[in-house]
Every structure is written in structure tokens, then in C-alpha cells.
Design an enzyme around this catalytic site. Structure first.
Site, mmCIF file in Angstrom:
data_model
loop_
_atom_site.group_PDB
_atom_site.id
_atom_site.type_symbol
_atom_site.label_atom_id
_atom_site.label_comp_id
_atom_site.label_asym_id
_atom_site.label_seq_id
_atom_site.Cartn_x
_atom_site.Cartn_y
_atom_site.Cartn_z
ATOM 1 N N ARG A 151 6.656 31.918 -19.104
ATOM 2 C CA ARG A 151 6.035 30.606 -18.909
ATOM 3 C C ARG A 151 4.522 30.774 -18.892
ATOM 4 N NH1 ARG A 151 7.281 25.507 -17.422
ATOM 5 N NH2 ARG A 151 9.484 25.757 -16.883
ATOM 6 N N ASP A 185 0.826 -1.226 0.000
ATOM 7 C CA ASP A 185 0.000 0.000 0.000
ATOM 8 C C ASP A 185 0.854 1.267 0.000
ATOM 9 O OD1 ASP A 185 1.069 0.002 2.500
ATOM 10 O OD2 ASP A 185 -0.823 -0.273 3.576
ATOM 11 N N ARG A 190 11.226 26.360 -6.249
ATOM 12 C CA ARG A 190 10.763 27.318 -7.260
ATOM 13 C C ARG A 190 9.499 28.056 -6.832
ATOM 14 N NH1 ARG A 190 11.338 23.197 -12.222
ATOM 15 N NH2 ARG A 190 11.074 21.782 -10.474
ATOM 16 N N SER A 197 13.508 19.839 -16.168
ATOM 17 C CA SER A 197 12.384 19.083 -15.605
ATOM 18 C C SER A 197 11.538 18.504 -16.749
ATOM 19 C CB SER A 197 11.579 19.996 -14.684
ATOM 20 O OG SER A 197 10.507 19.305 -14.127
ATOM 21 N N THR A 198 10.596 19.273 -17.266
ATOM 22 C CA THR A 198 9.843 18.787 -18.436
ATOM 23 C C THR A 198 10.671 18.909 -19.714
ATOM 24 O OG1 THR A 198 8.913 20.951 -19.012
ATOM 25 C CG2 THR A 198 7.693 19.619 -17.402
ATOM 26 N N GLY A 199 11.745 19.691 -19.655
ATOM 27 C CA GLY A 199 12.583 19.906 -20.828
ATOM 28 C C GLY A 199 12.061 20.989 -21.753
ATOM 29 N N LYS A 251 12.453 34.251 -20.508
ATOM 30 C CA LYS A 251 11.433 33.197 -20.637
ATOM 31 C C LYS A 251 10.081 33.716 -20.159
ATOM 32 C CE LYS A 251 11.606 29.564 -17.765
ATOM 33 N NZ LYS A 251 12.184 28.323 -17.258
ATOM 34 N N ASP A 260 16.920 31.961 -19.224
ATOM 35 C CA ASP A 260 16.110 33.018 -18.598
ATOM 36 C C ASP A 260 16.922 33.741 -17.527
ATOM 37 O OD1 ASP A 260 16.230 31.237 -16.482
ATOM 38 O OD2 ASP A 260 14.246 30.408 -16.882
ATOM 39 N N THR A 302 11.794 24.234 -21.382
ATOM 40 C CA THR A 302 12.645 25.436 -21.434
ATOM 41 C C THR A 302 13.816 25.208 -22.381
ATOM 42 O OG1 THR A 302 12.040 25.974 -19.156
ATOM 43 C CG2 THR A 302 14.057 26.990 -20.019
#
Ligand code: R5P
Length: 304
Positions: A199, A42, A99, A228-230, A197, A174, A232
Site C-alpha cells: 500500500r 448543528d 487496522r 473500503s475504497t475498493g 499487497k 494480501d 485493493t
């Protein structure tokens, strides 16, 4: 177990961070001790302490995938205290939740402030690398009343890039990356520039390159604290290639690369991806061990 007076103590770690913990312990000439961790079906954890603990110890726990790691810290730290650890340093090469350092919208929780206060109640000192401190100047402000040490891998990144291509232009996507890009450029005697940048959401990023920057035929290395997400880096890569750059590579401290991030960056035209070993990833080519070892050689850790 006894610790030499003034020394950092052993490096405690979970099995998934054994390579970095082992290298750090070796550099510090201290033992590395594994915290046992069983995950029940669990998703609860059962933790097991090493058999013998001194009064001073270092806990290495990077806070990528932070939510489950924070649950581990919530359970582990009081147990370490009960077992007699009096001086406990957290080494979190990647420090999450930095952040969200202000309420960008009404009623938003300022995660940086609250996580920092929690860490200050658990640990006597917190050591990290390139934390995302933007509106807050020092890590000491994040962990009030405790020793906060923010190290930077920017010099090592700049020196690494200079060995690959001394004519490369470092570009920070940025304003927030400016601190790292400037330091990396100085360390590697490289040119640098910083973009802007905007966002629009987690996955929507718009990049503006500096006006008047001539990228025709230039090799560009994008430098940032974290991928992170790529999005940027992908937007920046597309931008510099559209302006005639001959190639674009990426150098980051923290290689989070969530989901499809890496393939997104590759599709945007990035050739090489280089990162430090703060977060285990195939792109790790720069080690932060000497940086950490210098700061941790004595108790309390050294640095700001
Ligand atoms: C934010 O300003 C950071 O310095 C990075 O640029 C950002 O977190 C990267 O995020 P992503 O990879 O999701 O675009």
C-alpha cells in the site's frame, strides 16, 4: 422489564439498524427496543431511551461511519447505566479503527489500543465479526478485562461461494486476508491462494499475485474482510483478469464501499459482489444473524 435469568436481554438499536436488530432479536426470542435519536441542525444528538430497561441488555451498533457512532455511545452508555443496565454487551458487527494496530510512523496514535480501552470502560462484553486483528491475536486483548468475542463469517462466505461455483478459486489479496480465505476455502471445499499487497497510500495499492499460480480459464472469487475504497479489490481483479481468469467475483464480510468504491470495482472487471449483512448494502446476500445469535444466546456471550 425482566430478563430471563442468564439470557442476553433485549436488543437495543438505532432506527437505521432496525432490520438486523429485529432479525437478531427474533432469533434470540427477545424484544428489540429502539433508541430514539434526533440530530440537531448543528449535528449534536438528542438520544431517548426505551421506556423500560432490564439489568442485562445487548446494544447493536455497527461502527461503520465510526465517528458519529462513537459520540452516540459516549452519550448512551452512561445513560443506560443510570437507567439500571448492569450487564451491557456491544454488538458491533463492524468494529472500526482496528487496522491502526501499531504506529506505522513515529508519533502515530495506535487507534486500536485506545478505542479498545474506551470500549472496555463502557461495555461488559464486545462481540464483533471478522475484526481486522493482524498483530493482535484476540479481541480480548483489544478490550482488556472484558469479554471479547470475535466471530467469523468466513465459513458462511465459503459455503455461499461453493453453492455458486464449486470450482471457483478463492483469492485473498494480501497476507492479512489469509486467515479468512483459508477458513472460507475449508468450509466450501474450495481451492485458495493468497497474494501480496503493497500500500502506497489511502488510494494507491499495488498487488502481487502468487508466483506460479495458473489462472487461465479459472473463475476467481476475491475474499477479504472489508471493502473500503475498493482499491485493493480493484487491483486484485485487474491482476487476475490480466492473467487469464475467465471471471472475477468478490465476497467480503463488511461492505463499506465508500465513495466510488463499487463503480471502481465494477470498472476493474468484477461481475458479482457478495457481502454479509454486517453493514447494510445492496450486495448483502449472506446473513450473520445465526452467527450472532449463537454467541449471544446466553450471558456472557460465548466465543473468543
Ligand atoms: C486491509 O488489509 C484489509 O484487509 C482490506 O484489504 C483493506 O482494508 C481494503 O481497503 P480498500 O478497500 O480501501 O483497499
Amino acid at each position: 422489564m425482566t430478563t430471563p435469568r442468564g439470557g442476553p436481554g433485549p436488543v437495543l438499536h438505532f432506527a437505521d439498524e432496525a432490520p438486523l436488530a429485529g432479525a437478531l432479536a427474533q432469533a434470540l426470542r427477545v424484544p428489540s427496543l429502539t433508541v430514539g435519536c434526533h440530530r440537531f441542525p448543528d449535528d449534536e444528538f438528542r438520544l431517548t431511551l426505551p421506556s423500560s430497561l432490564p439489568a442485562t441488555a445487548v446494544l447493536l451498533r455497527g461502527l461503520q461511519q465510526p465517528n458519529e457512532k462513537l459520540a452516540q455511545l459516549l452519550l448512551l452508555v452512561p445513560a443506560l447505566r443510570e437507567a439500571g443496565v448492569e450487564r451491557l454487551t456491544l454488538v458491533a458487527p463492524y468494529l472500526a479503527y482496528m487496522r491502526q494496530d501499531m504506529a506505522f510512523l513515529p508519533r502515530e496514535v495506535v487507534s486500536q489500543r485506545h478505542l479498545g480501552r474506551a470500549l472496555a470502560t463502557w461495555f461488559d462484553a464486545v462481540v464483533t465479526v471478522d475484526p481486522h486483528l493482524h498483530r493482535v491475536a484476540t479481541l480480548a486483548e483489544v478490550v482488556p478485562g472484558r469479554k471479547g468475542v470475535a466471530l467469523s463469517a468466513a465459513d458462511a462466505i465459503g459455503a455461499f461461494v461453493a453453492t455458486r461455483d464449486p470450482s471457483a478459486l478463492l483469492l485473498g489479496p494480501d497476507e492479512e486476508s489469509a486467515q479468512w480465505v483459508r477458513a472460507a476455502a475449508a468450509a466450501g471445499s474450495l481451492e485458495h491462494a493468497v497474494g501480496r499487497k503493497i500500500r502506497h497510500g489511502d488510494h494507491e495499492v499495488e498487488l502481487r499475485l502468487p508466483q506460479g499460480l495458473n489462472l487461465r480459464g479459472r473463475a476467481v472469487v476475491l475474499v477479504d474482510d472489508v471493502a473500503s475504497t475498493g482499491r485493493t479489490l480493484a487491483a486484485a481483479a485487474e491482476g487476475v483478469l490480466a492473467q487469464g481468469a475467465s471471471r472475477v467475483d468478490v465476497a467480503v464480510t463488511h461492505a463499506l464501499f465508500v465513495g466510488e468504491a463499487e463503480s471502481l470495482i465494477r470498472r476493474a472487471g468484477v461481475s458479482e459482489i457478495w457481502s454479509t449483512d454486517s453493514v447494510p448494502h445492496a450486495s448483502n446476500v449472506i446473513t450473520i444473524v445465526p452467527l450472532l445469535a449463537r454467541a449471544l444466546a446466553a450471558w456472557p456471550p460465548v466465543g473468543r
